[in-house]
Design a protein around this motif. Sequence first.
Motif, short mmCIF file in Angstrom:
data_model
loop_
_atom_site.label_atom_id
_atom_site.label_comp_id
_atom_site.label_asym_id
_atom_site.label_seq_id
_atom_site.Cartn_x
_atom_site.Cartn_y
_atom_site.Cartn_z
N TYR A 4 93.72 36.79 65.72
CA TYR A 4 93.08 35.75 65.03
C TYR A 4 91.46 35.80 65.28
CZ TYR A 4 92.39 31.46 62.10
OH TYR A 4 92.03 30.74 61.02
N THR A 5 91.17 36.65 66.38
CA THR A 5 89.72 36.93 66.81
C THR A 5 89.03 38.07 65.91
OG1 THR A 5 90.42 38.76 68.37
CG2 THR A 5 90.58 36.39 69.42
N ASP A 23 90.02 37.95 80.92
CA ASP A 23 89.71 36.59 81.25
C ASP A 23 90.34 35.62 80.25
OD1 ASP A 23 88.86 34.39 82.37
OD2 ASP A 23 86.82 34.75 82.50
N ASN A 24 90.62 34.32 80.15
CA ASN A 24 91.12 33.48 79.35
C ASN A 24 89.96 33.17 78.36
OD1 ASN A 24 93.65 32.87 80.50
ND2 ASN A 24 92.66 32.14 82.33
N ALA A 63 86.13 29.15 71.31
CA ALA A 63 85.92 30.31 71.29
C ALA A 63 86.64 31.28 70.23
CB ALA A 63 86.13 31.08 72.73
N LEU A 64 87.87 30.97 70.17
CA LEU A 64 88.68 31.71 68.91
C LEU A 64 87.96 31.22 67.72
CD1 LEU A 64 91.26 33.21 68.38
CD2 LEU A 64 92.41 31.23 68.38
N LEU A 82 85.32 32.86 62.95
CA LEU A 82 84.51 32.68 61.82
C LEU A 82 83.51 34.18 61.75
CD1 LEU A 82 83.33 29.04 62.49
CD2 LEU A 82 84.31 30.07 60.45
N GLU A 83 82.95 34.62 62.78
CA GLU A 83 82.26 35.92 62.67
C GLU A 83 82.90 36.98 61.93
OE1 GLU A 83 81.68 36.76 66.84
OE2 GLU A 83 80.05 35.61 67.01
N LYS A 84 84.20 36.96 61.92
CA LYS A 84 85.03 37.92 61.17
C LYS A 84 85.27 37.51 59.67
CE LYS A 84 85.08 41.13 64.35
NZ LYS A 84 84.71 42.33 64.43
N ALA A 85 85.00 36.32 59.23
CA ALA A 85 85.33 35.80 58.09
C ALA A 85 86.57 35.22 57.84
CB ALA A 85 84.41 36.43 57.01
#
Length: 170
Positions: free
Chosen positions: A115-116, A147-148, A153-154, A159-162
């Motif tokens: 989902y990132t 890192d976690n 953040a997710l 959102l950055e990837k639409a």
Amino acid sequence: VGFTNISHMLTPKGRVYAELTVSHQSPGEFLLITGSGSELHDLRWIEEVAIKGGYDVEIKNITDELGVLGVAGPLARKVLQKLTSEDLSDDVFKFLQTKSLKVSNIPVTAIRISYTGELGWELYHRREDSEALYDVIMNAGQEEGIDNFGTYALNVLRLEKAFRAWGSEV
């Protein structure tokens, strides 16, 4: 068999009722994954449609049996490859594929999805294996700076990837 699809359940009027990930595990067997906040909402709908439609299906809620860990980012493959003999290369384990494999001898259903919006896998496993699986992944990724990351953040990454989210943009 072995492929995953991001799907929408639609109301009779064509509105999006829910979004889920559907993985074809074996002939006639599917793993449906929905957001943690909409588990009962979606399950109720699926059961209602199955009953009203007279479909010959068995629906089993395995939420309490499974855990999931996501490994995402440009070095996700490098980290996971240290822990499995399964070939995770792009040519062999393509985006939206699903495979049963072992990560450091822990059985998982690995779905190549994130989902990132970056390279990644979701690793579905027996809930009691969560701590051990987490530990081996974090240890294996030390050299890569693993890192976690949290839900906020997710949310920014998607959102950055639409990537749209049910209940927000959908």
